[in-house]
Design an enzyme around this catalytic site. Sequence first.
Site, PDB file in Angstrom:
ATOM      1  N   LYS A   1       0.861  -1.241  -0.067  1.00  0.00           N
ATOM      2  CA  LYS A   1      -0.012   0.204  -0.098  1.00  0.00           C
ATOM      3  C   LYS A   1       0.833   1.197  -0.223  1.00  0.00           C
ATOM      4  O   LYS A   1       1.939   1.240   0.459  1.00  0.00           O
ATOM      5  CB  LYS A   1      -0.956  -0.143   1.140  1.00  0.00           C
ATOM      6  CG  LYS A   1      -1.660  -1.120   1.474  1.00  0.00           C
ATOM      7  CD  LYS A   1      -2.658  -1.344   0.504  1.00  0.00           C
ATOM      8  CE  LYS A   1      -3.713  -2.758   0.693  1.00  0.00           C
ATOM      9  NZ  LYS A   1      -4.759  -2.788  -0.161  1.00  0.00           N
TER      10      LYS A   1
ATOM     11  N   HIS B   1      -6.233 -13.483  -7.633  1.00  0.00           N
ATOM     12  CA  HIS B   1      -7.219 -12.574  -6.882  1.00  0.00           C
ATOM     13  C   HIS B   1      -8.632 -12.542  -7.399  1.00  0.00           C
ATOM     14  O   HIS B   1      -8.852 -12.951  -8.818  1.00  0.00           O
ATOM     15  CB  HIS B   1      -6.765 -11.018  -6.968  1.00  0.00           C
ATOM     16  CG  HIS B   1      -7.277 -10.137  -5.999  1.00  0.00           C
ATOM     17  ND1 HIS B   1      -8.547  -9.690  -6.313  1.00  0.00           N
ATOM     18  CD2 HIS B   1      -6.807  -9.790  -4.786  1.00  0.00           C
ATOM     19  CE1 HIS B   1      -8.809  -8.722  -5.272  1.00  0.00           C
ATOM     20  NE2 HIS B   1      -7.603  -8.735  -4.120  1.00  0.00           N
TER      21      HIS B   1
END
EC number: 4.1.1.39
Length: 475
Positions: free
Chosen positions: A175, A294
Amino acid sequence: MSPKTETKAGTGFKAGVKDYKLTYYTPDYVVKDTDILAAFRMTPQPGVPPEECGAAVAAESSTGTWTTVWTDGLTSLDRYKGRCYDLEPVAGEENQYIAYVAYPIDLFEEGSVTNLFTSIVGNVFGFKALRALRLEDLRIPVAYVKTFQGPPHGIQVERDKLNKYGRPLLGCTIKPKLGLSAKNYGRACYECLRGGLDFTKDDENVNSQPFMRWRDRFLFVAEAIFKSQSETGEIKGHYLNATAATCEEMLKRAAYAKELGVPIIMHDYLTGGFTANTSLAAYCRDNGLLLHIHRAMHAVIDRQKNHGIHFRVLAKALRLSGGDHLHSGTVVGKLEGEREVTLGFVDLMRDDYIEKDRSRGVYFTQDWCSMGGVMPVASGGIHVWHMPALTEIFGDDSCLQFGGGTLGHPWGNAPGAVANRVALEACVQARNEGRDLAREGNDVIRAACKWSPELAAACEVWKEIKFEFETIDTL
């Protein structure tokens, strides 16, 4: 020819809709071992009989159309048609049923999830006589399972490649997910890996944007992997997202990852598509790459209880199409997931043979016939206080992924990784000693804090953080 049926008007649907139940509702049908079985949660329009709706689902997802056509006489509909063979009222729901449909195996192309889904979850979901329709589960027969490659490697081969046993694997999503330069991104990966994590990860929407082109990212991340490996003596990896605008570009990125010598790449299988995913899985198997999957976009499809596709079906489809990891929710984090339902589809991802168990949402017994397992990935809003529950819920064959729960550490990425690794090792040791993590988990973490200042700092930061909302999709 198949028998002509009377066209009549009825409450809730327009004239011209024929009685499907005369041909496609067959409660006396004996299911074959080679049939593909589907369980649909079906909400008919007011006034439409459930038998007619169940038959319509079977017809419109197999050989039927709204009227009798002369070309019906050129084939054997009895051989190829889907059949609604059972209807079961849903307890506590008015005018809602589970419709069980059997499809002959000959309706589907071998080894093609794309073809399977095009029929079973195709136009029938827009059928006007249905207020809502949801595919709850599929039984894939052994005869059809054997036409698929499945995961490129599977859980055991992955452990052998990584030389890591007896505990869950640890990961971290870098992040901020968007906006970092390739060099800063690589540095963030390095700090996490040297701190004790097994993997770092591209976020699902990191592809090749102006702020960080894919080739630059691959290079700096590879440097981070090799540097952290040399310092720690452990094999490390990063899920390099190969998802791209075209299959050709995706495979080019996969080939570059192989050239760099990294162990694992990544794909967004729902947005990328099953055809692309199956191609990438075949490439990974042939070239020794692990494949992390994902599930971006899944909640659009699976979160509503009455309409769409349950995630257990999407998980089965991924196991057929191919993937070594798959995100599966956390139960305890910020993302949707009821415990028993989650454990049901986690078993469907990992185990060879899963018995029917309606208490966990498993409608059919599933035999995977030695197909490799998919490792569930728990990710989303988790931190060190969740470690005992995650270890107890998911067991060893899982990957626990802490994004903000690593990078949000007050001392930085590496101490955040240390905190997670210490918490995990403490929980695994306590479990192996016979302690009950569900009851004693917080005590285990507090005890570990005494000899890990990194863990103590993490526990202080996240001691009040909880995500306590009711699950929407319940049994």
